[in-house]
Design a protein around this motif. Structure first.
Motif, PDB file in Angstrom:
ATOM      1  N   GLY A 247      26.115   0.877   4.610  1.00  0.00           N
ATOM      2  CA  GLY A 247      26.264   1.380   5.966  1.00  0.00           C
ATOM      3  C   GLY A 247      26.873   2.767   6.049  1.00  0.00           C
ATOM      4  N   GLN A 248      26.891   3.481   4.905  1.00  0.00           N
ATOM      5  CA  GLN A 248      27.465   4.838   4.907  1.00  0.00           C
ATOM      6  C   GLN A 248      26.465   5.852   5.446  1.00  0.00           C
ATOM      7  N   ILE A 249      25.177   5.531   5.376  1.00  0.00           N
ATOM      8  CA  ILE A 249      24.134   6.358   5.989  1.00  0.00           C
ATOM      9  C   ILE A 249      23.199   5.408   6.745  1.00  0.00           C
ATOM     10  N   THR A 250      22.473   5.960   7.712  1.00  0.00           N
ATOM     11  CA  THR A 250      21.632   5.080   8.539  1.00  0.00           C
ATOM     12  C   THR A 250      20.144   5.180   8.180  1.00  0.00           C
ATOM     13  N   GLU A 251      19.766   6.246   7.426  1.00  0.00           N
ATOM     14  CA  GLU A 251      18.343   6.409   7.109  1.00  0.00           C
ATOM     15  C   GLU A 251      17.938   5.457   5.978  1.00  0.00           C
ATOM     16  N   ASN A 252      16.988   4.599   6.264  1.00  0.00           N
ATOM     17  CA  ASN A 252      16.533   3.642   5.260  1.00  0.00           C
ATOM     18  C   ASN A 252      15.717   4.366   4.184  1.00  0.00           C
ATOM     19  N   PRO A 253      16.119   4.262   2.928  1.00  0.00           N
ATOM     20  CA  PRO A 253      15.358   4.913   1.843  1.00  0.00           C
ATOM     21  C   PRO A 253      13.911   4.432   1.787  1.00  0.00           C
ATOM     22  N   ALA A 254      13.643   3.311   2.450  1.00  0.00           N
ATOM     23  CA  ALA A 254      12.283   2.760   2.431  1.00  0.00           C
ATOM     24  C   ALA A 254      11.261   3.785   2.911  1.00  0.00           C
ATOM     25  N   ASP A 255      11.621   4.565   3.933  1.00  0.00           N
ATOM     26  CA  ASP A 255      10.649   5.508   4.507  1.00  0.00           C
ATOM     27  C   ASP A 255      10.136   6.495   3.462  1.00  0.00           C
ATOM     28  N   ALA A 256      11.055   7.101   2.716  1.00  0.00           N
ATOM     29  CA  ALA A 256      10.631   8.088   1.714  1.00  0.00           C
ATOM     30  C   ALA A 256       9.910   7.413   0.547  1.00  0.00           C
ATOM     31  N   ILE A 257      10.358   6.220   0.188  1.00  0.00           N
ATOM     32  CA  ILE A 257       9.699   5.508  -0.912  1.00  0.00           C
ATOM     33  C   ILE A 257       8.274   5.141  -0.514  1.00  0.00           C
ATOM     34  N   VAL A 258       8.082   4.716   0.733  1.00  0.00           N
ATOM     35  CA  VAL A 258       6.736   4.393   1.223  1.00  0.00           C
ATOM     36  C   VAL A 258       5.851   5.642   1.194  1.00  0.00           C
ATOM     37  N   ALA A 259       6.413   6.776   1.604  1.00  0.00           N
ATOM     38  CA  ALA A 259       5.624   8.017   1.604  1.00  0.00           C
ATOM     39  C   ALA A 259       5.161   8.355   0.189  1.00  0.00           C
ATOM     40  N   GLN A 260       6.037   8.126  -0.791  1.00  0.00           N
ATOM     41  CA  GLN A 260       5.664   8.438  -2.175  1.00  0.00           C
ATOM     42  C   GLN A 260       4.663   7.415  -2.700  1.00  0.00           C
ATOM     43  N   LEU A 261       4.818   6.158  -2.291  1.00  0.00           N
ATOM     44  CA  LEU A 261       3.841   5.134  -2.696  1.00  0.00           C
ATOM     45  C   LEU A 261       2.471   5.428  -2.069  1.00  0.00           C
ATOM     46  N   ARG A 262       2.481   5.956  -0.835  1.00  0.00           N
ATOM     47  CA  ARG A 262       1.212   6.285  -0.188  1.00  0.00           C
ATOM     48  C   ARG A 262       0.519   7.421  -0.935  1.00  0.00           C
ATOM     49  N   LEU A 263       1.325   8.381  -1.384  1.00  0.00           N
ATOM     50  CA  LEU A 263       0.775   9.496  -2.155  1.00  0.00           C
ATOM     51  C   LEU A 263       0.196   8.977  -3.474  1.00  0.00           C
ATOM     52  N   LEU A 264       0.911   8.064  -4.120  1.00  0.00           N
ATOM     53  CA  LEU A 264       0.422   7.481  -5.385  1.00  0.00           C
ATOM     54  C   LEU A 264      -0.882   6.718  -5.150  1.00  0.00           C
ATOM     55  N   ALA A 265      -0.935   5.950  -4.066  1.00  0.00           N
ATOM     56  CA  ALA A 265      -2.156   5.207  -3.757  1.00  0.00           C
ATOM     57  C   ALA A 265      -3.305   6.180  -3.487  1.00  0.00           C
ATOM     58  N   GLY A 266      -2.973   7.262  -2.790  1.00  0.00           N
ATOM     59  CA  GLY A 266      -3.990   8.267  -2.483  1.00  0.00           C
ATOM     60  C   GLY A 266      -4.543   8.930  -3.725  1.00  0.00           C
ATOM     61  N   MET A 267      -3.728   8.983  -4.786  1.00  0.00           N
ATOM     62  CA  MET A 267      -4.167   9.563  -6.061  1.00  0.00           C
ATOM     63  C   MET A 267      -4.901   8.549  -6.914  1.00  0.00           C
TER      64      MET A 267
ATOM     65  N   ALA B 167       6.014  -4.407   3.537  1.00  0.00           N
ATOM     66  CA  ALA B 167       5.200  -4.568   4.751  1.00  0.00           C
ATOM     67  C   ALA B 167       4.332  -3.333   4.994  1.00  0.00           C
ATOM     68  N   ARG B 168       4.908  -2.154   4.745  1.00  0.00           N
ATOM     69  CA  ARG B 168       4.135  -0.930   5.020  1.00  0.00           C
ATOM     70  C   ARG B 168       3.095  -0.678   3.944  1.00  0.00           C
ATOM     71  N   VAL B 169       3.405  -1.027   2.704  1.00  0.00           N
ATOM     72  CA  VAL B 169       2.416  -0.870   1.630  1.00  0.00           C
ATOM     73  C   VAL B 169       1.224  -1.803   1.872  1.00  0.00           C
ATOM     74  N   ALA B 170       1.515  -2.984   2.424  1.00  0.00           N
ATOM     75  CA  ALA B 170       0.439  -3.953   2.693  1.00  0.00           C
ATOM     76  C   ALA B 170      -0.558  -3.392   3.708  1.00  0.00           C
ATOM     77  N   ALA B 171      -0.117  -2.406   4.486  1.00  0.00           N
ATOM     78  CA  ALA B 171      -0.990  -1.819   5.506  1.00  0.00           C
ATOM     79  C   ALA B 171      -1.706  -0.562   5.020  1.00  0.00           C
ATOM     80  N   PHE B 172      -1.489  -0.183   3.755  1.00  0.00           N
ATOM     81  CA  PHE B 172      -2.182   1.000   3.216  1.00  0.00           C
ATOM     82  C   PHE B 172      -3.688   0.806   3.304  1.00  0.00           C
ATOM     83  N   GLN B 173      -4.407   1.904   3.539  1.00  0.00           N
ATOM     84  CA  GLN B 173      -5.872   1.812   3.519  1.00  0.00           C
ATOM     85  C   GLN B 173      -6.368   1.590   2.093  1.00  0.00           C
ATOM     86  N   ARG B 174      -5.740   2.293   1.126  1.00  0.00           N
ATOM     87  CA  ARG B 174      -6.085   2.060  -0.284  1.00  0.00           C
ATOM     88  C   ARG B 174      -5.141   1.002  -0.807  1.00  0.00           C
ATOM     89  N   PRO B 175      -5.665  -0.154  -1.214  1.00  0.00           N
ATOM     90  CA  PRO B 175      -4.774  -1.232  -1.654  1.00  0.00           C
ATOM     91  C   PRO B 175      -3.944  -0.810  -2.865  1.00  0.00           C
TER      92      PRO B 175
END
Lengths: 265, 265
Positions: free
Chosen positions: B70-90, B113-121
């Protein structure tokens, strides 16, 4: 999640720009470059480290030496360009290829010409040019340079052709030692670094024989001109002569290109 | 060279499928996972190694422990999902995140949950689940498990919550040792592994204190539940107890997912 939003996701808007690495040439050399980028970056926590994207796709890239020796006809440049294009597409602003032999003109000139035509501009560093510049900057009095490399780089005189016009004298193994000892330390299916996935005692011994050979012939510094070689030589010197590690030179050049204020002194 | 031909370039049609790695959590842990993928792959030459794409973008990913505490409020999930989306896109078909703490439900459930919604599985492996399965397969008689981790993972009882429903007993450091010794071995700005970019003597000593602590309380095996910890423990055992390395477990799971015939015995 849609492709439309894809380019708006975090990785596409970097500060500083992204470093791209064509790994897999060889795979452990790619790791070594990544490690040296981390080691040469001033950082106090995870988040201080620079964005790096590495594609390690060795299967797609034919052996550079086999191509230079005419044993295969497919130019490794094609696969390397495809990987550089993918890195540029992911937002890489600068890229490096941790394989000295891939910088032979027959391969690198093709890569450079095609990268220049990318829609997304990508600054491709030249490992050999960076190493020559490093030598002049950090070892200005050393004029006779020993060179250890693959047989591909040895045959096309990759480093001698870059150094001699600048007035350097170069010494390299003769053909017997090159083929029977140096090259096998890298490529031997039994004990070579590429096959063993690490440095075997016999591979190290062969490379040390080569280093001793060029020292006996007057080398004042030794270029470890194949990215598997720094895996074997972990000391900064051999027999009192500085060992020049093009992988570390490339790592520092990549950092300098995107975040010079974070480059260690 | 046009975007239209981009997806037709070599890397987009892999055999075997591409392994994607979310590096940078931390950067040296990402290197460690890449190294272990190479070490656990049967290969006789560069070209035998598997295609791996690694995004090491630590700056984009907030600290996992700071979020869980609880020392920061930004969930690291968002950035990790963005990087996973980039990996899927590659073209990545399977991916791993070499950070135990990022597998805390508050972070990983959002990612999944967000990876499950990727267009590229993209098949996202779960490091903790893989480690629990490894424990059952390879150490079936060990029922009391010592756990070393970050304070974030310790607080949410990441490994205990996975092991206890299966009948395991778990032992972990008490709060004082966790905060003053274990966590600092990873995070201390002076001697912690993340800040030092390597394992300092003081960091190793702190982690060994923690290992001794759980051994004294009956641990029959010890999970190195933070990906910086295997950098400090290079032996397979501590005081006769097997050390379980989730990074190596994840590396083997990634290989098994794309090329089981190349997984070392």
């Amino acid at each position: 999640m849609s492709p439309a939003t894809h380019d708006n996701s975090a990785p596409s808007n970097p500060a500083p720009p992204i470093i791209g690495i064509v790994g897999g040439v060889g795979p452990f050399a790619g790791l070594d470059l990544q490690r040296k980028v981390l080691e040469e970056t001033m950082a106090a926590r995870d988040q201080d480290h620079l964005p790096v994207i590495t594609i390690s796709w060795p299967r797609a890239i034919p052996d550079r030496t086999e191509y230079l020796l005419g044993q295969i006809t497919e130019n490794p440049a094609d696969a390397i360009v495809a990987q550089l294009r993918l890195l540029a597409g992911m937002g890489a602003a600068v890229a490096g290829i941790p394989c000295n032999t891939a910088h032979a003109p027959a391969i690198f000139n093709v890569i450079r010409a095609r990268v220049a035509a990318f829609q997304r501009p990508l600054r491709l560093l030249h490992m050999i040019d960076e190493t020559v510049a490093h030598l002049a900057d950090h070892h200005p009095t050393r004029r006779t340079i020993g060179i250890l490399s693959t047989t591909g780089a040895w045959q096309v005189r990759l480093y001698p052709a870059a150094l001699e016009p600048l007035g350097y004298h170069t010494v390299a193994p003769d053909e017997t030692m090159q083929v029977a000892t140096i090259h096998r330390a890298i490529y031997d299916p039994g004990y070579g670094i590429k096959a063993a996935g690490g440095v075997t005692a016999r591979a190290r011994a062969g490379l040390e024989q080569g280093a001793a050979y060029v020292c006996q012939r007057g080398a004042e510094a030794i270029i470890l001109g194949c990215t598997e070689m720094p895996l074997a030589f972990t000391e900064p010197e051999f027999d009192g002569r500085p060992l020049i590690d093009p992988t570390r030179v490339l790592a520092r050049a990549l950092i300098r290109a995107v975040a010079p204020h974070q480059l260690k002194a």
